[in-house]
Design an enzyme around this catalytic site. Sequence first.
Site, short mmCIF file in Angstrom:
data_model
loop_
_atom_site.label_atom_id
_atom_site.label_comp_id
_atom_site.label_asym_id
_atom_site.label_seq_id
_atom_site.Cartn_x
_atom_site.Cartn_y
_atom_site.Cartn_z
N LYS B 50 18.85 62.72 -53.68
CA LYS B 50 18.50 63.23 -54.99
C LYS B 50 17.71 62.11 -55.68
O LYS B 50 17.92 60.92 -55.38
CB LYS B 50 19.78 63.59 -55.76
N CYS B 147 8.59 67.16 -60.16
CA CYS B 147 9.65 67.93 -60.81
C CYS B 147 9.08 68.61 -62.05
O CYS B 147 8.48 67.96 -62.91
CB CYS B 147 10.81 67.01 -61.18
N LYS B 185 5.25 63.63 -53.05
CA LYS B 185 5.70 65.04 -53.10
C LYS B 185 4.91 65.80 -54.15
O LYS B 185 4.88 65.43 -55.32
CB LYS B 185 7.20 65.10 -53.40
#
Lengths: 439, 409
Positions: B50, B147, B185
């Site tokens: 995480k 995110c 990412k």
Amino acid sequence: MKGEIFEEVEKGYTPQEAVAEAFRCIKCQDAPCNKGCPAGIDVAKFIRQIAQKNFGGAIRVIREENILPGTCARICPQRELCEGQCSSTELAQAIRIGKLQRFVADYEREKGAKLLGKLEPRGLSVAVIGGGPAGLSAAATLVRLGYEVDLFDANPLPGGLLTYAIPPYRLPYEVIEDEIEYIRALGVNIHCQSPKKDIPTLMERYAAVFIGFGAGDPQRMAIEGENGEGIIQGLDLLREIKLGQIENRGIGFQMGRRVEVVGGGNAAVDAAVSARRLGAEVVTIRYRRTEKEMPAWRDEIEFAEKEGVRLEFLCAPKRFLGDHGRLKGIEYIRMKLGETDPSDRAQPMPIEGSEFIVEADTAIVAIGQKPSFEAIEGAGISPEGWVQVDEQTMATSIEGIYAGGDLVNGGDTAIRAVGDGKRAAFAIDEYIKAKHGQT
Amino acid sequence: MKISGESDLSIDFCGIKFKNPFVLSSSPPTTTGEMIKRAFDAGWAGAVTKTLVREEIVNVKPRFASLAFPGSPEEPKKIYAFENIELVTDRPFSVWLEEIEDIRKSYSDHVIIASLMDDASHPEGWKEMAKKVEGAGAHMIELNMSCPHGMPEKGMGSAIGQNPKLAGKVTKWVADAVKIPIISKMTPNVTDISEPARACVENGASAISAINTVGAIMGVDLDTFVPKPAVAGYSAHGGLSGMAIKPIALKAIATIREAVDIPISGIGGIATWEDASEFLLMGASTLQLCTEVMVRGYGIIEDLNDGLSNYMEEHGFASINDMVGVAQRKMRALSDLSKEYKVVSSVKESKCVKCDICYISCNDAGYQAISLREDRIPIIDEEKCTGCSLCYQVCPVWDCVAMKEVSGG
């Protein structure tokens, strides 16, 4: 009529039906279905695989534990085993696990079966006596574990009761034939019409022996008129029907108009349904206890009733009545249930003076079988008359001799025999490694 | 009692060997080191932690909402999409360093990837975290610049990934600071995903992972009028995951592969071996999963491995590497697709269940090429049929309607 008796009753799933059925599975974490399988198949896993269209993976998972997947899918009493445990029973109805297994087995038969892997040859041989489900399972597992395996069977064809007793409308011969072919392809040397073997001679050539020749001798009632014309053994009838299918010919038995079937097991029920399908008008199964105690499976009984077979309970034959040696009728006596016996079933007791006579052209006797023990002299025998084994290893009281199937459990499912054979094979592997070293 | 083995599922990704392509993404299934260890025991090849940050994180409650077929006795609940407003890890960085070190010691053939996040004005923050996780033994670093909820409000997450310049800058800071491979990412919440991907590769990224969640609002509670998920009467933008975003992810992978020649870790709606195979064929060489694990647990790895292995065997792929990109090479500009190739609909009468669905669709949204015979069997007028395949798409039977090729091409 011939077509009717040979044609399989239950139809298989299409791929879409199979995926839809598998998709109904709620994927319980603890998979109660797995615990219901005597052969230890990872049922939950193969259902998930079918839901994901991984048919090849599903059949591999099944065959890893059960070398007779298509056969057992057709003849297992799933309601009493895996499906009986299914959590979806509470939601709607149990997942049809048997039909899903049959689907992937049939799918593979159609596409061409892929052989399971084998370990390196170990240069040692094991003998397997009896080519029924226990022997086939033991032999296939042993050959995969790296042993040279000779399987001996007394009959012209291997398969035991699968080949010679399960009626074609439940298990077509082609299915068991293909699965035996698969076992041959794995490398098992199958010798049919093999003469009786004696253990000491076998032990000279083989590192261990597995015995699974089943319970082939019919039980006798020892009552008057038992050997008359028109009285046949249930297994003889079933064998003739199966040979009819295998040899593509008619059935040698003539069914009378009124057929009486004595017994309460699956063989009695199969024989009764077969008699109906062979043209008998009235077929009645008479069992000395009540329906509750019948050893035959619920699915089988329900199917027989659908086929027009009548069931009568609490009566036992006292004598067969003949006319110049030809069966005319049966004298029965009414029974009542008494004390519970060691098998947890109420013991039937005759009611004095309750005799009655039923007209019959044919009587089919199917009151069970017993093993012939000549071949395993010296092995421990249970009080009930079966070969005693260690439950975990299937080892008999003689070193190096293992046994499984009907011979040790007195007549149970093919899937249990498959489980026995497989467990024995792993125990034999351990035994040989301990005795001869790892390599 | 298994006697024999199956296909080789291993893959080399940036010089690191993964024993199979399946990796847990940076997500709730990698909340703690203990969970990652259990996943490794279950058979997962790798895990991305995480996301680690320097600041303290407090999560709201609840944090999830889902779009699901409701389920019935006849059909179990099926989750099509999942929304979350959960933030990055709320556990201290120091604890994570110990856990990474411990995992590295206890598992020799598994890959542990540290996910990091900071804002684009703190090069020292990025570098310090990167050096520390490298020191703790992380095999790789994944940069969370994608995110979509909460963190962008603070200039982090997709606030960086949506700006190719910032994405490149951050990648360079970290790539210069450590020797282990860097994965950037990507967020799908951009107009052209190849731009940030190219910027990252030009600045030292060894691989790209794609995609992070898709910006979403799951729905509205019709009694309270509060969007879902509701936190004390209000909601916020969240990130969508699960099978609904798989087509978005496949498109992103194809686009990135077209733009840069670099290993891709595919993410977005992978639930089964079929999804996994499609991602590999489209050009991903490792695969990250989260949502399906949230629904079914780590145990799905067994079905993923077995299904993929069986597929490879059936289609003659000797290694995962042989699969990578095979389908992406079959992508063209639409204007380059053949205009001569013609298909028309054909209905297999024996399979038809007479539901009329193809008829309705063609009549009201197609070309009126289907009429119903008296017995309700659909009849195709091949002159009118334009080969669009709407009837094939809506037919409920697997092998009833087929698009059959007709001469002319």
